[in-house]
Design an enzyme around this catalytic site. Structure first.
Site, PDB file in Angstrom:
ATOM      1  N   SER A  41       1.048  -1.302  -0.021  1.00 28.50           N
ATOM      2  CA  SER A  41       0.050   0.042   0.114  1.00 28.50           C
ATOM      3  C   SER A  41       0.888   1.226  -0.035  1.00 28.50           C
ATOM      4  O   SER A  41       1.711   1.223  -0.885  1.00 28.50           O
ATOM      5  CB  SER A  41      -0.951  -0.053   1.174  1.00 28.50           C
ATOM      6  OG  SER A  41      -1.854   1.004   1.066  1.00 28.50           O
TER       7      SER A  41
ATOM      8  N   ASP B 193      -5.798  -3.623  -2.496  1.00 27.59           N
ATOM      9  CA  ASP B 193      -4.840  -3.499  -1.525  1.00 27.59           C
ATOM     10  C   ASP B 193      -4.136  -4.592  -0.905  1.00 27.59           C
ATOM     11  O   ASP B 193      -4.891  -5.414  -0.465  1.00 27.59           O
ATOM     12  CB  ASP B 193      -5.362  -2.439  -0.283  1.00 27.59           C
ATOM     13  CG  ASP B 193      -4.536  -1.671   0.612  1.00 27.59           C
ATOM     14  OD1 ASP B 193      -3.705  -2.508   1.062  1.00 27.59           O
ATOM     15  OD2 ASP B 193      -4.573  -0.512   0.552  1.00 27.59           O
TER      16      ASP B 193
END
Length: 735
Positions: free
Chosen positions: A67, A213
């Protein structure tokens, strides 16, 4: 004895799998791996960590990130320094980066019309009778372009082990529910995939997988770093902490806590894999929000502080200054995108002919590689609003280097629904309210034909449908047959005294021909034929109703260079229409009308000033009341109710000042404004009556907000004689 030896071997194998290796047997410098965890805006703390590692002269030999850790780590792996990253993160307008709109100057003129007339920030798809929604609130267009620009120098590298620092990005395969480690391919796309928060950022198609993610399954990828063959790991955990009991007072915080628990459970398992020689850094970020991008730079220093707190252990990894200079020089040997383009091409999956898209590009073979110009051409393609994402990449084929633009059609297309709402209430019984929906069917043929239908219900119901057919690949010249059914109210006057309110109903068909004027305007001419009626709604019932027929030709020029359709900071909007009605073309009445509007806006800091001019006149008229020009309403003589006066001749000038107040911030920032206007104008029954001495002076004080539904105003209008009109206004901006 043999059994003891076997058990000892198994124990050693387990230990090797759960800890990092000791110092290398050759006695050289141990290889250091850096693991950067995810945490949204909290992840900028990684930059503070990197800054301190550089200050301590600790070389990094491999990076794995998830991320926001993938952004910081991926960019650092290409050779960007910690100080450059700090400057970048502090200077970025993150609210702007985490949106998709390319800027109105890049929108085609038709898309500018959509933006102005249907301001609700919601677009749905319609296919086979089924409503479709986008895969994310944000498609990540601007974020993708930013990553592309920052990694352009490494665009030729497809094996991440060949970067100045070997790198891995961790994403989640949303279909298979497992981690997916990216160590090859397109670096910008790999980073983008790693931070695709489900439901917020659209997933990324990568290696035939749908990736989101990486924090869902591997927020702190220590195991990945162990597989990269390093000796010592430095892991940085910036994950949001658990809320204390007193904070768990709403469904939102409880839901956040549940997600944090799930992610934290895997992170703790990863941390257990660290060996005694490995180092865990946890910056003290408190309850700093993972979505608080407006203050993202505030997390950098806590990262540096946490690193300094571990200085005693970290200094053991430091090297002499001469050796560190050599390492820095090697890391700084990042590629650069230079030279000229041998070819330019567009790859897309829509029905449009390639020439339609290529006509929008300004770059051509022989031009130098320029990141800014590449981004501008991407914005021009994305400004057609036909694609879910548009990107570019430099490609080399047979010794020739060119640029390839990749455009992916909207997954919820090709038919789109847009919505609008308008409300004007003077709190004295005069209210105008309309709900509208626009259905646009796109890509009807290779030239880019569209069929656009508007349905409006409320005070001014309408049904308008237009088929838009470009006649060339560059889409500049077009034909547009159309049909319009409308109703609206109009006040009738005798010697400036209102005697009735009429309900005008009309049906009209026509065909237009025109040309686009780049992205800033349009010119069209057309012929039309229609019928209508004017019925007395309020007033003396003895007044006659009117049935009429219309027919004529018109010419219209429209210009729109505003940077924002609702609260512009700069730009011009202009609209000039000449209409000729003749009995020979089917009309009951003979008249010529000319109507012109011009508004120009300038800004300095948070202050904006707009000057508006409107003029409409009827030439050689048979005095048809249904073609009168109304005034009254917000910014159109604000002290009068909407459409309070009308006549065959009208003029209006206004000066509007507004100032943005408050600092805003956050992903859901709604700008707030305070302002005032001064307006002068009137309508006249005879052109000879027009004069400054008969102008009505009005003004307003207002508060405005740019909301999801469009601009919202709460205003007080003032007219001569002390008359005051308070009202609420929501919807498309006043014209």
């Amino acid at each position: 004895m043999r059994r003891i030896a076997v058990m000892a071997f198994i124990l050693c194998s387990i230990s090797a799998a759960s800890t990092s290796a000791a110092a290398p047997p050759d006695g050289g410098r141990p290889k250091v791996g850096l693991v950067l965890g995810g945490g949204g805006a909290r992840g900028a703390a990684h930059i503070g960590v990197l800054r301190e590692l550089e200050r301590m002269r600790i070389p990094i030999d491999a990076i794995a990130g998830t991320s926001m850790g993938a952004i910081v780590g991926g960019l650092y792996a290409t050779g960007i320094s910690a100080s450059e990253l700090e400057e970048l993160f502090a200077s970025l307008d993150w609210v702007e980066v985490l949106t998709d709109a390319p800027g109105r100057k890049y929108l085609s003129f038709r898309r500018k019309q959509d933006d102005e007339q249907f301001p609700i920030k919601l677009e749905l798809g319609l296919r086979d009778g089924e409503l479709l929604v986008p895969k994310g609130v944000i498609q990540g267009q601007k974020l993708g372009l930013l990553l592309r620009k920052l990694t352009l120098g490494a665009s030729s590298i497809t094996d991440f082990d060949e970067l100045p620092i070997p790198f891995r990005a961790v994403a989640s395969d949303i279909e298979r529910g497992e981690a997916y480690v990216i160590g090859h391919g397109d670096l910008a796309q790999a980073i983008r995939a790693s931070l695709s928060v489900p439901g917020v950022l659209a997933p990324v198609r990568f290696d035939d997988r749908w990736l989101v993610d990486g924090g869902l399954v591997g927020n702190l990828p220590i195991d990945i770093m162990q597989e990269m063959g390093v000796d010592i790991i430095i892991a940085v955990d910036v994950q949001f902490p658990l809320y204390p009991a007193e904070e768990l007072q709403s469904a939102v915080t409880i839901s956040e806590q549940m997600l944090t628990i799930l992610m934290r459970k895997e992170s703790l398992r990863q941390i257990e894999r660290l060996g005694e020689q490995d180092i865990l850094i946890r910056p003290d970020l408190g309850l700093y929000g993972s979505t608080n991008f407006s203050e993202i730079a505030a997390t950098i220093e806590p990262g540096a502080n946490a690193t300094r707190a571990m200085a005693g252990r970290l200094r053991q990894l430091a090297v002499e200054e001469a050796a560190y200079v050599v390492w820095l020089a090697k890391r700084a040997e990042r590629g650069s995108a230079t030279g000229t383009l041998d070819f330019v091409r567009v790859i897309h999956d829509s029905r449009l002919a390639p020439e339609v898209l290529e006509s929008r590009l300004h770059l051509a073979a022989g031009d130098p590689v320029d990141a800014e110009r590449l981004e501008e051409d991407v914005n021009r393609l994305y400004g057609l609003q036909l694609f879910e994402s548009v990107s570019y990449r430099l490609v080399t084929e047979e010794g020739r280097t060119g640029v390839q633009f990749d455009a992916r059609s909207k997954s919820w297309g090709p038919n789109y629904l847009q919505f609008g709402v308008s409300l004007e209430d003077d709190f004295e019984g005069s209210t105008g309210f309309n709900l509208a929906v626009r259905l646009t069917r796109t890509g009807l043929n290779r030239l880019g034909a569209e069929w656009r239908t508007d349905l409006q219900v409320g005070t001014d119901p309408a049904l308008v449908s237009e088929y838009y057919q470009p006649l060339s690949f560059d889409s500049r010249v077009f034909l547009a047959p159309k049909l319009a059914l409308r109703q609206f109210n109009l006040n009738a006057f005798v010697m400036n005294d209102r005697v009735a309110t009429l309900r005008i109903s009309s049906a009209q068909a026509g065909i237009d021909m025109g040309t686009e004027l780049g992205a800033f305007g349009e010119f069209r001419i057309g012929a039309y034929r229609g019928i209508g009626e004017a019925r007395v709604k309020v007033g003396d019932p003895a007044l006659p109703n009117i049935d009429f027929e219309t027919g004529g030709v018109f010419a219209r020029l429209r210009i729109d260079t505003l940077d924002n359709a609702r609260f512009p900071r700069h730009g011009v909007r202009a609209d000039v229409t000449w209409n000729l009605s003749r009995p020979g073309l089917g009309a009951d009445f003979r008249f010529d009308t000319i109507a012109a509007e011009l508004a120009s806006t300038w800004s300095l800091g948070k202050n904006s000033l707009q000057i508006g001019l409107s003029y409409a006149t009827t030439i050689d008229s048979d005095d048809t009341i249904q073609n009168f020009f109304p005034l009254g309403g917000f910014w159109r003589l604000s002290g009068l109710e909407r459409g309070a006066i009308s006549g065959p001749h009208a003029a209006l000038t206004r000066l509007v000042y507004y100032r943005r107040v408050g600092s805003g911030g956050g992903l859901f920032d709604m700008p707030f404004y305070l302002g005032a206007s001064v307006e002068a104008g009137n309508v006249w029954q005879r052109r000879s009556d027009i004069g400054f001495n008969s102008m009505l002076i009005n003004g307003s004080l207002f508060a405005g907000m740019d909301t999801f539904f469009g601009p919202l105003y709460l205003a007080a209008g003032f007219a001569e004689g002390g008359h005051t009109n308070f009202y609420l206004f929501l919807g498309a901006p006043p014209r």
